[in-house]
Motif scaffolding. Structure first.
Motif, PDB file in Angstrom:
ATOM      1  N   MET A   1       0.839  -1.181   0.000  1.00  0.00           N
ATOM      2  CA  MET A   1       0.000   0.000   0.000  1.00  0.00           C
ATOM      3  C   MET A   1       0.885   1.246   0.000  1.00  0.00           C
ATOM      4  O   MET A   1       1.808   1.378   0.765  1.00  0.00           O
ATOM      5  N   ARG A   2       0.587   2.185  -0.881  1.00  0.00           N
ATOM      6  CA  ARG A   2       1.314   3.457  -0.928  1.00  0.00           C
ATOM      7  C   ARG A   2       0.589   4.483  -0.063  1.00  0.00           C
ATOM      8  O   ARG A   2      -0.621   4.560  -0.063  1.00  0.00           O
ATOM      9  N   ARG A   3       1.361   5.253   0.651  1.00  0.00           N
ATOM     10  CA  ARG A   3       0.824   6.355   1.440  1.00  0.00           C
ATOM     11  C   ARG A   3       1.312   7.632   0.774  1.00  0.00           C
ATOM     12  O   ARG A   3       2.453   8.010   0.965  1.00  0.00           O
ATOM     13  N   TRP A   4       0.482   8.263  -0.021  1.00  0.00           N
ATOM     14  CA  TRP A   4       0.923   9.437  -0.768  1.00  0.00           C
ATOM     15  C   TRP A   4       0.908  10.680   0.102  1.00  0.00           C
ATOM     16  O   TRP A   4      -0.001  10.894   0.884  1.00  0.00           O
ATOM     17  N   PRO A   5       1.923  11.502  -0.065  1.00  0.00           N
ATOM     18  CA  PRO A   5       2.001  12.759   0.687  1.00  0.00           C
ATOM     19  C   PRO A   5       1.219  13.857  -0.003  1.00  0.00           C
ATOM     20  O   PRO A   5       0.657  13.661  -1.062  1.00  0.00           O
ATOM     21  N   THR A   6       1.242  14.953   0.613  1.00  0.00           N
ATOM     22  CA  THR A   6       0.902  16.233   0.032  1.00  0.00           C
ATOM     23  C   THR A   6      -0.484  16.347  -0.580  1.00  0.00           C
ATOM     24  O   THR A   6      -0.666  16.227  -1.768  1.00  0.00           O
ATOM     25  N   GLY A   7      -1.413  16.610   0.297  1.00  0.00           N
ATOM     26  CA  GLY A   7      -2.769  16.862  -0.155  1.00  0.00           C
ATOM     27  C   GLY A   7      -2.853  18.050  -1.090  1.00  0.00           C
ATOM     28  O   GLY A   7      -3.684  18.075  -1.990  1.00  0.00           O
ATOM     29  N   GLY A   8      -1.988  19.058  -0.883  1.00  0.00           N
ATOM     30  CA  GLY A   8      -1.987  20.225  -1.768  1.00  0.00           C
ATOM     31  C   GLY A   8      -1.663  19.854  -3.201  1.00  0.00           C
ATOM     32  O   GLY A   8      -2.295  20.325  -4.150  1.00  0.00           O
ATOM     33  N   TRP A   9      -0.689  18.983  -3.382  1.00  0.00           N
ATOM     34  CA  TRP A   9      -0.312  18.532  -4.725  1.00  0.00           C
ATOM     35  C   TRP A   9      -1.434  17.686  -5.320  1.00  0.00           C
ATOM     36  O   TRP A   9      -1.848  17.882  -6.457  1.00  0.00           O
ATOM     37  N   LEU A  10      -1.940  16.756  -4.522  1.00  0.00           N
ATOM     38  CA  LEU A  10      -2.954  15.829  -5.033  1.00  0.00           C
ATOM     39  C   LEU A  10      -4.276  16.515  -5.371  1.00  0.00           C
ATOM     40  O   LEU A  10      -4.931  16.150  -6.347  1.00  0.00           O
ATOM     41  N   CYS A  11      -4.678  17.517  -4.596  1.00  0.00           N
ATOM     42  CA  CYS A  11      -5.955  18.170  -4.904  1.00  0.00           C
ATOM     43  C   CYS A  11      -5.861  18.950  -6.219  1.00  0.00           C
ATOM     44  O   CYS A  11      -6.815  18.964  -6.995  1.00  0.00           O
ATOM     45  N   LEU A  12      -4.720  19.559  -6.491  1.00  0.00           N
ATOM     46  CA  LEU A  12      -4.559  20.255  -7.775  1.00  0.00           C
ATOM     47  C   LEU A  12      -4.485  19.253  -8.922  1.00  0.00           C
ATOM     48  O   LEU A  12      -5.033  19.484 -10.001  1.00  0.00           O
ATOM     49  N   ARG A  13      -3.818  18.139  -8.708  1.00  0.00           N
ATOM     50  CA  ARG A  13      -3.750  17.082  -9.729  1.00  0.00           C
ATOM     51  C   ARG A  13      -5.164  16.559 -10.032  1.00  0.00           C
ATOM     52  O   ARG A  13      -5.527  16.373 -11.188  1.00  0.00           O
ATOM     53  N   ALA A  14      -5.961  16.342  -8.998  1.00  0.00           N
ATOM     54  CA  ALA A  14      -7.337  15.882  -9.210  1.00  0.00           C
ATOM     55  C   ALA A  14      -8.133  16.911 -10.005  1.00  0.00           C
ATOM     56  O   ALA A  14      -8.856  16.560 -10.945  1.00  0.00           O
ATOM     57  N   ALA A  15      -7.991  18.187  -9.644  1.00  0.00           N
ATOM     58  CA  ALA A  15      -8.727  19.243 -10.343  1.00  0.00           C
ATOM     59  C   ALA A  15      -8.330  19.330 -11.818  1.00  0.00           C
ATOM     60  O   ALA A  15      -9.162  19.654 -12.675  1.00  0.00           O
ATOM     61  N   ALA A  16      -7.085  19.030 -12.117  1.00  0.00           N
ATOM     62  CA  ALA A  16      -6.620  19.087 -13.502  1.00  0.00           C
ATOM     63  C   ALA A  16      -7.352  18.088 -14.399  1.00  0.00           C
ATOM     64  O   ALA A  16      -7.473  18.303 -15.599  1.00  0.00           O
ATOM     65  N   PHE A  17      -7.853  17.011 -13.809  1.00  0.00           N
ATOM     66  CA  PHE A  17      -8.461  15.956 -14.607  1.00  0.00           C
ATOM     67  C   PHE A  17      -9.924  15.679 -14.266  1.00  0.00           C
ATOM     68  O   PHE A  17     -10.535  14.803 -14.885  1.00  0.00           O
ATOM     69  N   GLU A  18     -10.485  16.415 -13.324  1.00  0.00           N
ATOM     70  CA  GLU A  18     -11.869  16.169 -12.925  1.00  0.00           C
ATOM     71  C   GLU A  18     -12.683  17.456 -12.982  1.00  0.00           C
ATOM     72  O   GLU A  18     -12.635  18.272 -12.064  1.00  0.00           O
ATOM     73  N   PRO A  19     -13.433  17.661 -14.073  1.00  0.00           N
ATOM     74  CA  PRO A  19     -14.183  18.912 -14.237  1.00  0.00           C
ATOM     75  C   PRO A  19     -15.317  19.097 -13.233  1.00  0.00           C
ATOM     76  O   PRO A  19     -15.804  20.212 -13.065  1.00  0.00           O
ATOM     77  N   ARG A  20     -15.743  18.043 -12.545  1.00  0.00           N
ATOM     78  CA  ARG A  20     -16.799  18.199 -11.540  1.00  0.00           C
ATOM     79  C   ARG A  20     -16.313  18.964 -10.316  1.00  0.00           C
ATOM     80  O   ARG A  20     -17.125  19.494  -9.557  1.00  0.00           O
ATOM     81  N   ILE A  21     -15.001  19.032 -10.109  1.00  0.00           N
ATOM     82  CA  ILE A  21     -14.448  19.815  -8.999  1.00  0.00           C
ATOM     83  C   ILE A  21     -14.590  21.289  -9.347  1.00  0.00           C
ATOM     84  O   ILE A  21     -14.129  21.732 -10.389  1.00  0.00           O
ATOM     85  N   GLN A  22     -15.259  22.037  -8.476  1.00  0.00           N
ATOM     86  CA  GLN A  22     -15.514  23.454  -8.743  1.00  0.00           C
ATOM     87  C   GLN A  22     -14.491  24.388  -8.117  1.00  0.00           C
ATOM     88  O   GLN A  22     -14.182  25.433  -8.662  1.00  0.00           O
ATOM     89  N   ARG A  23     -13.991  23.994  -6.930  1.00  0.00           N
ATOM     90  CA  ARG A  23     -13.064  24.851  -6.194  1.00  0.00           C
ATOM     91  C   ARG A  23     -11.987  23.992  -5.559  1.00  0.00           C
ATOM     92  O   ARG A  23     -12.228  22.857  -5.183  1.00  0.00           O
ATOM     93  N   VAL A  24     -10.805  24.596  -5.425  1.00  0.00           N
ATOM     94  CA  VAL A  24      -9.661  23.872  -4.874  1.00  0.00           C
ATOM     95  C   VAL A  24      -9.006  24.734  -3.797  1.00  0.00           C
ATOM     96  O   VAL A  24      -8.736  25.917  -4.030  1.00  0.00           O
ATOM     97  N   ILE A  25      -8.750  24.126  -2.650  1.00  0.00           N
ATOM     98  CA  ILE A  25      -7.957  24.771  -1.609  1.00  0.00           C
ATOM     99  C   ILE A  25      -6.726  23.909  -1.391  1.00  0.00           C
ATOM    100  O   ILE A  25      -6.842  22.736  -1.047  1.00  0.00           O
ATOM    101  N   ALA A  26      -5.568  24.490  -1.646  1.00  0.00           N
ATOM    102  CA  ALA A  26      -4.295  23.773  -1.505  1.00  0.00           C
ATOM    103  C   ALA A  26      -3.453  24.470  -0.453  1.00  0.00           C
ATOM    104  O   ALA A  26      -3.182  25.662  -0.558  1.00  0.00           O
ATOM    105  N   SER A  27      -3.041  23.704   0.548  1.00  0.00           N
ATOM    106  CA  SER A  27      -2.215  24.255   1.617  1.00  0.00           C
ATOM    107  C   SER A  27      -0.829  23.632   1.540  1.00  0.00           C
ATOM    108  O   SER A  27      -0.695  22.428   1.336  1.00  0.00           O
TER     109      SER A  27
END
Length: 182
Positions: A1-27
């Protein structure tokens, strides 16, 4: 099992490929982990990463025994990548790159929260990420300083201010776009 870091990186990556995401908060955004050091250190690091892996593992493990901060940061990398050797961890971390992030594909409203004196992520990552979000519908970039006591990683020290900043941002966008929040 991989434990990925950095929610800030992952939320922007998700937004790049998921148009249903309307807003992104990256810390505490880490735009590209391999770009943390300066250019000379990056190139030297890649030389050792690509050609002297066993040596690099030995030196890194030795330094971990002498330097608590180094022990913490490398230990954290090993934990989140579910690996046992530093070079194995870096194989995973290399994937957390600007090229794989695809910031230019982000078209949503974005709020970035950055601590000016983050102990882990260099401030230059903030500037690079802001520049890369060239197609965001809107971009708000908040930098917290020592005066606000939210200058550390993920605004530790004044999480209340970070939460208020997030709530105020959501309220402003909701007020300007109508009750449905779109």
């Amino acid at each position: 099992m991989r434990r990925w870091p950095t929610g800030g990186w992952l939320c922007l990556r998700a937004a790049a490929f998921e148009p249903r995401i309307q807003r992104v908060i990256a810390s505490a955004i880490a735009y590209d982990y391999m770009r943390f050091p300066n250019l000379v250190a990056q190139q030297l690091g890649m030389l050792f990463f690509n050609h002297f892996r066993d040596f690099s593992d030995r030196v890194t493990l030795s330094k971990m025994k002498k330097d608590p901060m180094h022990a913490w940061s490398i230990g954290q990398m090993l934990y989140i990548t579910n690996t046992t050797l530093p070079m194995q961890g870096l194989d995973t971390i290399k994937q957390l790159s600007a090229a794989n992030l695809c910031s230019d594909r982000v078209t949503q409203d974005v709020l970035i929260l950055t601590g000016r004196n983050d102990h882990f992520i260099p401030f230059k990552m903030h500037r690079q990420q802001v520049r890369a979000l060239c197609n965001a519908r809107s971009l708000t970039a908040e930098v917290f300083t020592r005066e606000t006591q939210a200058h550390n990683h993920c605004q530790v020290g004044n999480i209340g201010l970070a939460l208020k900043t997030m709530a105020d941002w959501i309220d402003r966008l909701t007020d300007s776009s109508g009750a449905d929040g779109k």
